[in-house]
Motif scaffolding. Structure first.
Motif, PDB file in Angstrom:
ATOM      1  N   CYS A   9       0.832  -1.212   0.000  1.00  0.00           N
ATOM      2  CA  CYS A   9       0.000   0.000   0.000  1.00  0.00           C
ATOM      3  C   CYS A   9       0.862   1.256   0.000  1.00  0.00           C
ATOM      4  O   CYS A   9       0.557   2.220  -0.705  1.00  0.00           O
ATOM      5  N   GLN A  10       1.932   1.246   0.765  1.00  0.00           N
ATOM      6  CA  GLN A  10       2.803   2.414   0.801  1.00  0.00           C
ATOM      7  C   GLN A  10       3.305   2.761  -0.599  1.00  0.00           C
ATOM      8  O   GLN A  10       3.283   3.921  -1.013  1.00  0.00           O
ATOM      9  N   ARG A  11       3.720   1.754  -1.323  1.00  0.00           N
ATOM     10  CA  ARG A  11       4.230   1.997  -2.680  1.00  0.00           C
ATOM     11  C   ARG A  11       3.113   2.369  -3.648  1.00  0.00           C
ATOM     12  O   ARG A  11       3.268   3.268  -4.467  1.00  0.00           O
ATOM     13  N   ALA A  12       1.982   1.685  -3.554  1.00  0.00           N
ATOM     14  CA  ALA A  12       0.873   1.942  -4.480  1.00  0.00           C
ATOM     15  C   ALA A  12       0.267   3.330  -4.277  1.00  0.00           C
ATOM     16  O   ALA A  12      -0.093   4.000  -5.250  1.00  0.00           O
ATOM     17  N   ILE A  13       0.172   3.754  -3.031  1.00  0.00           N
ATOM     18  CA  ILE A  13      -0.423   5.051  -2.714  1.00  0.00           C
ATOM     19  C   ILE A  13       0.622   6.161  -2.804  1.00  0.00           C
ATOM     20  O   ILE A  13       0.292   7.325  -3.035  1.00  0.00           O
ATOM     21  N   GLY A  14       1.892   5.828  -2.592  1.00  0.00           N
ATOM     22  CA  GLY A  14       2.941   6.840  -2.577  1.00  0.00           C
ATOM     23  C   GLY A  14       2.926   7.633  -1.292  1.00  0.00           C
ATOM     24  O   GLY A  14       3.227   8.826  -1.265  1.00  0.00           O
ATOM     25  N   ALA A  15       2.552   6.970  -0.208  1.00  0.00           N
ATOM     26  CA  ALA A  15       2.446   7.622   1.104  1.00  0.00           C
ATOM     27  C   ALA A  15       2.754   6.602   2.188  1.00  0.00           C
ATOM     28  O   ALA A  15       2.966   5.420   1.906  1.00  0.00           O
ATOM     29  N   ALA A  16       2.759   7.029   3.428  1.00  0.00           N
ATOM     30  CA  ALA A  16       3.122   6.165   4.546  1.00  0.00           C
ATOM     31  C   ALA A  16       2.082   5.089   4.838  1.00  0.00           C
ATOM     32  O   ALA A  16       2.393   4.080   5.464  1.00  0.00           O
ATOM     33  N   PHE A  17       0.844   5.296   4.400  1.00  0.00           N
ATOM     34  CA  PHE A  17      -0.211   4.318   4.655  1.00  0.00           C
ATOM     35  C   PHE A  17      -1.364   4.546   3.689  1.00  0.00           C
ATOM     36  O   PHE A  17      -1.437   5.577   3.020  1.00  0.00           O
ATOM     37  N   ASN A  18      -2.272   3.588   3.638  1.00  0.00           N
ATOM     38  CA  ASN A  18      -3.479   3.671   2.821  1.00  0.00           C
ATOM     39  C   ASN A  18      -4.679   3.741   3.765  1.00  0.00           C
ATOM     40  O   ASN A  18      -5.038   2.754   4.384  1.00  0.00           O
TER      41      ASN A  18
ATOM     42  N   SER B  30       5.125  -2.949   9.433  1.00  0.00           N
ATOM     43  CA  SER B  30       5.832  -2.208   8.392  1.00  0.00           C
ATOM     44  C   SER B  30       5.484  -0.714   8.406  1.00  0.00           C
ATOM     45  O   SER B  30       5.771   0.009   7.452  1.00  0.00           O
ATOM     46  N   LYS B  31       4.922  -0.253   9.505  1.00  0.00           N
ATOM     47  CA  LYS B  31       4.616   1.164   9.691  1.00  0.00           C
ATOM     48  C   LYS B  31       5.918   1.960   9.650  1.00  0.00           C
ATOM     49  O   LYS B  31       6.944   1.509  10.139  1.00  0.00           O
ATOM     50  N   GLN B  32       5.870   3.131   9.071  1.00  0.00           N
ATOM     51  CA  GLN B  32       7.047   3.996   9.049  1.00  0.00           C
ATOM     52  C   GLN B  32       7.367   4.463  10.470  1.00  0.00           C
ATOM     53  O   GLN B  32       6.448   4.771  11.243  1.00  0.00           O
ATOM     54  N   PRO B  33       8.638   4.490  10.854  1.00  0.00           N
ATOM     55  CA  PRO B  33       8.999   4.783  12.242  1.00  0.00           C
ATOM     56  C   PRO B  33       8.609   6.177  12.710  1.00  0.00           C
ATOM     57  O   PRO B  33       8.438   6.400  13.903  1.00  0.00           O
ATOM     58  N   TRP B  34       8.404   7.105  11.820  1.00  0.00           N
ATOM     59  CA  TRP B  34       8.019   8.458  12.203  1.00  0.00           C
ATOM     60  C   TRP B  34       6.510   8.632  12.349  1.00  0.00           C
ATOM     61  O   TRP B  34       6.043   9.693  12.785  1.00  0.00           O
ATOM     62  N   VAL B  35       5.722   7.593  11.990  1.00  0.00           N
ATOM     63  CA  VAL B  35       4.269   7.641  12.168  1.00  0.00           C
ATOM     64  C   VAL B  35       3.956   7.226  13.600  1.00  0.00           C
ATOM     65  O   VAL B  35       4.303   6.117  14.018  1.00  0.00           O
ATOM     66  N   MET B  36       3.332   8.101  14.353  1.00  0.00           N
ATOM     67  CA  MET B  36       2.950   7.827  15.733  1.00  0.00           C
ATOM     68  C   MET B  36       1.466   7.501  15.793  1.00  0.00           C
ATOM     69  O   MET B  36       0.643   8.305  15.350  1.00  0.00           O
ATOM     70  N   LEU B  37       1.145   6.330  16.303  1.00  0.00           N
ATOM     71  CA  LEU B  37      -0.247   5.900  16.401  1.00  0.00           C
ATOM     72  C   LEU B  37      -0.714   6.071  17.837  1.00  0.00           C
ATOM     73  O   LEU B  37      -0.527   5.193  18.670  1.00  0.00           O
ATOM     74  N   ASP B  38      -1.322   7.201  18.105  1.00  0.00           N
ATOM     75  CA  ASP B  38      -1.802   7.471  19.453  1.00  0.00           C
ATOM     76  C   ASP B  38      -3.299   7.795  19.469  1.00  0.00           C
ATOM     77  O   ASP B  38      -3.773   8.526  20.322  1.00  0.00           O
ATOM     78  N   ASP B  39      -4.028   7.233  18.491  1.00  0.00           N
ATOM     79  CA  ASP B  39      -5.457   7.525  18.381  1.00  0.00           C
ATOM     80  C   ASP B  39      -6.337   6.561  19.166  1.00  0.00           C
ATOM     81  O   ASP B  39      -7.556   6.687  19.166  1.00  0.00           O
ATOM     82  N   GLY B  40      -5.720   5.571  19.842  1.00  0.00           N
ATOM     83  CA  GLY B  40      -6.481   4.626  20.652  1.00  0.00           C
ATOM     84  C   GLY B  40      -7.164   3.519  19.866  1.00  0.00           C
ATOM     85  O   GLY B  40      -7.869   2.697  20.449  1.00  0.00           O
ATOM     86  N   LEU B  41      -6.965   3.475  18.555  1.00  0.00           N
ATOM     87  CA  LEU B  41      -7.581   2.429  17.741  1.00  0.00           C
ATOM     88  C   LEU B  41      -6.808   1.120  17.871  1.00  0.00           C
ATOM     89  O   LEU B  41      -5.609   1.127  18.131  1.00  0.00           O
TER      90      LEU B  41
END
Length: 131
Positions: free
Chosen positions: A32-41, A111-122
């Motif tokens: 997804c990262q490659r297909a979307i051209g971003a850190a996530f889809n 495979s999350k990018q290390p600079w993406v912080m997931l703090d949304d509680g999901l």
């Protein structure tokens, strides 16, 4: 009932769905990262028959069972489609109103990018989400 509408950057392709999504998830896999051209889809999943697409769409298989749809004129990635399951995932960034996207989980976080912080509680899953 929410109405979901969107399209590509140049306006050649438009889509709409008049039903609520099956789910709304954020995928962090490398494909997804490659297909979307971003850190996530960030995508909204619908049944294929619930989405109407107007305009020319080009597709490419990112895996044997998953096609990615994009505008052949401007290149905007619009969806991923898995015919074997009858589902289509619309990219949240292509929505006319992206604030309609309300994610319910993150998956493939290994495979999350290390600079993406997931703090949304999901909920977060290192691999595929539970069935």
């Amino acid at each position: 009932m929410a109405k979901y509408e969107g399209g590509c950057l140049c306006g050649a392709v438009r889509y709409k769905a008049e039903v609520e999504p099956v789910n709304e998830r954020v995928c962090h896999c490398r494909i997804c990262q490659r297909a979307i051209g971003a850190a996530f889809n960030a995508r909204l999943l619908f049944r294929i028959d619930d989405v109407t697409i107007d305009g020319p769409v080009a597709t490419i298989n990112s895996t044997p069972d998953l096609k990615r749809g994009f505008c052949p004129a401007c290149g905007t990635t619009l969806f991923s489609r898995r015919d074997s399951r009858g589902i289509l995932g619309v990219t949240s960034g292509s929505l006319d109103d992206p604030s309609l996207f309300k994610p319910d989980m993150h998956f493939w976080t290994a495979s999350k990018q290390p600079w993406v912080m997931l703090d949304d509680g999901l909920p977060q899953y290192e691999g595929a989400p539970p069935a």
